[in-house]
Design an enzyme around this catalytic site. Structure first.
Site, PDB file in Angstrom:
ATOM      1  N   ASP A  44     -31.880  47.702 -12.342  1.00 32.74           N
ATOM      2  CA  ASP A  44     -30.950  47.353 -13.482  1.00 32.74           C
ATOM      3  C   ASP A  44     -31.682  46.803 -14.590  1.00 32.74           C
ATOM      4  OD1 ASP A  44     -29.086  46.785 -15.318  1.00 32.74           O
ATOM      5  OD2 ASP A  44     -27.600  46.137 -13.791  1.00 32.74           O
ATOM      6  N   HIS A  45     -32.072  47.507 -15.686  1.00 31.31           N
ATOM      7  CA  HIS A  45     -32.923  46.840 -16.618  1.00 31.31           C
ATOM      8  C   HIS A  45     -32.182  45.888 -17.371  1.00 31.31           C
ATOM      9  CE1 HIS A  45     -36.640  46.918 -18.858  1.00 31.31           C
ATOM     10  NE2 HIS A  45     -36.863  48.098 -19.126  1.00 31.31           N
ATOM     11  N   ARG A  46     -30.801  45.657 -17.289  1.00 35.45           N
ATOM     12  CA  ARG A  46     -30.334  44.342 -17.879  1.00 35.45           C
ATOM     13  C   ARG A  46     -30.983  43.405 -17.017  1.00 35.45           C
ATOM     14  NH1 ARG A  46     -24.210  45.737 -16.975  1.00 35.45           N
ATOM     15  NH2 ARG A  46     -25.084  46.287 -14.962  1.00 35.45           N
ATOM     16  N   ILE A  81     -33.487  43.247 -14.719  1.00 38.92           N
ATOM     17  CA  ILE A  81     -35.006  43.069 -14.330  1.00 38.92           C
ATOM     18  C   ILE A  81     -35.822  43.803 -15.366  1.00 38.92           C
ATOM     19  CG2 ILE A  81     -36.558  44.036 -12.591  1.00 38.92           C
ATOM     20  CD1 ILE A  81     -34.229  43.825 -10.674  1.00 38.92           C
TER      21      ILE A  81
END
Ligand code: CAO
Length: 243
Positions: free
Chosen positions: A215-217, A219
């Protein structure tokens, strides 16, 4: 979201419409929810498991005497537990408002089990505190109970991270969907012999493909590359798990 049209397929050939099973429906809701909510990125890496495979094979009979089937999975579980402790930003969930992170001081890891009725994800508790044989026994037991539909709700709760292993089937890589509210999932594909340059010559090495979706939010990409590289390094030399 614009709906996908459902034409009358029967005008093109014979069809049969059947209801989806309970498990398939539940899985579809979870996967769709994750897919829509989580900005996914997948980081690929590979681990040289030549040494690990030699060790695993040498330990198979002894593990069997202790009632365990020794596959690569317990070693991958252990390496992921180590990496989750080393990079705790992977061991979080986003808070309800989306502006806090919930940090977890326990390491529970789920693993996807393919059953005739659909996907189940039993969760191994406190993976960082357990040995390889114990993890092999527990994962086989959970997988067997998943196949027999004997998992209890608690067996599938409390996961921090998930492993989806398609290694016994095939494939070189895939992009697993994060099992939200977790923030990362490791996909494992089939190990194969590859020519690896050692600086002087190509050597035949057994390489295990790893696909880490996150989850790019929560990490960032550099941390994902570090996490995947650490898992690959640990599997490349499992003595590192003792360090
Ligand atoms: N590369 C090469 N061989 C592998 C491997 C890999 N990555 N992973 C497992 N194998 C081998 C095992 O070593 C074993 O061979 P040996 O008997 O010679 O040791 C053989 O494949 C069968 O392994 P297994 O399937 O019995 O055990 P496992 O621990 O690898 O997997 C489980 C258990 C439950 C993860 C698996 O049965 C399963 O259900 N996988 C599917 C998961 C899935 O559907 N994911 C997709 C989710 S997204 O839709």
């Amino acid at each position: 979201i614009p709906p996908i049209p459902t034409p009358d397929f029967s005008q093109f050939g014979p069809i049969e419409e059947k209801p989806m099973g309970r498990l398939l429906k539940a899985g579809a809701v979870n996967l769709h929810r994750s897919w829509l909510n989580v900005p996914h990125v997948t980081q690929f890496d590979q681990a040289d498991i030549s040494g690990l495979e030699d060790f695993r094979k040498s330990m198979k009979a002894e593990a069997e005497r202790q009632g365990a089937k020794l596959t690569p999975l317990p070693f991958i579980l252990k390496a992921c537990a180590y990496a989750l402790r080393a990079y705790p930003q992977f061991n979080v969930s986003l808070g309800a408002g989306g502006d806090t992170l919930i940090w977890k001081d326990y390491v529970n890891i789920g693993f996807a089990v393919d059953t005739p009725d659909g996907l189940l994800v039993p969760v191994l508790k406190d993976v960082d505190k357990k040995g390889i044989i114990e993890l092999a026994k527990e994962s086989s037991d959970l997988a067997a109970r998943a196949q027999k539909k004997q998992l209890k709700p608690l067996d599938m709760q409390g996961g921090c991270f998930t492993i989806s292993s398609l290694g016994s089937i095939g494939g070189t890589a895939f992009t697993p969907i994060v099992n939200a509210p977790e923030v990362a999932i490791l996909g494992v594909s089939k190990a194969s012999m590859q020519p690896v340059w050692d600086g002087k010559a190509f050597q035949p090495r057994l390489m295990l493909p790893l696909s880490l979706s996150y989850d790019h939010r929560a990490i960032n990409g550099a941390d994902a590359a570090r996490f995947a590289a650490l898992v690959a390094n640990l599997l490349g030399d499992i003595r590192r798990l003792l360090m």
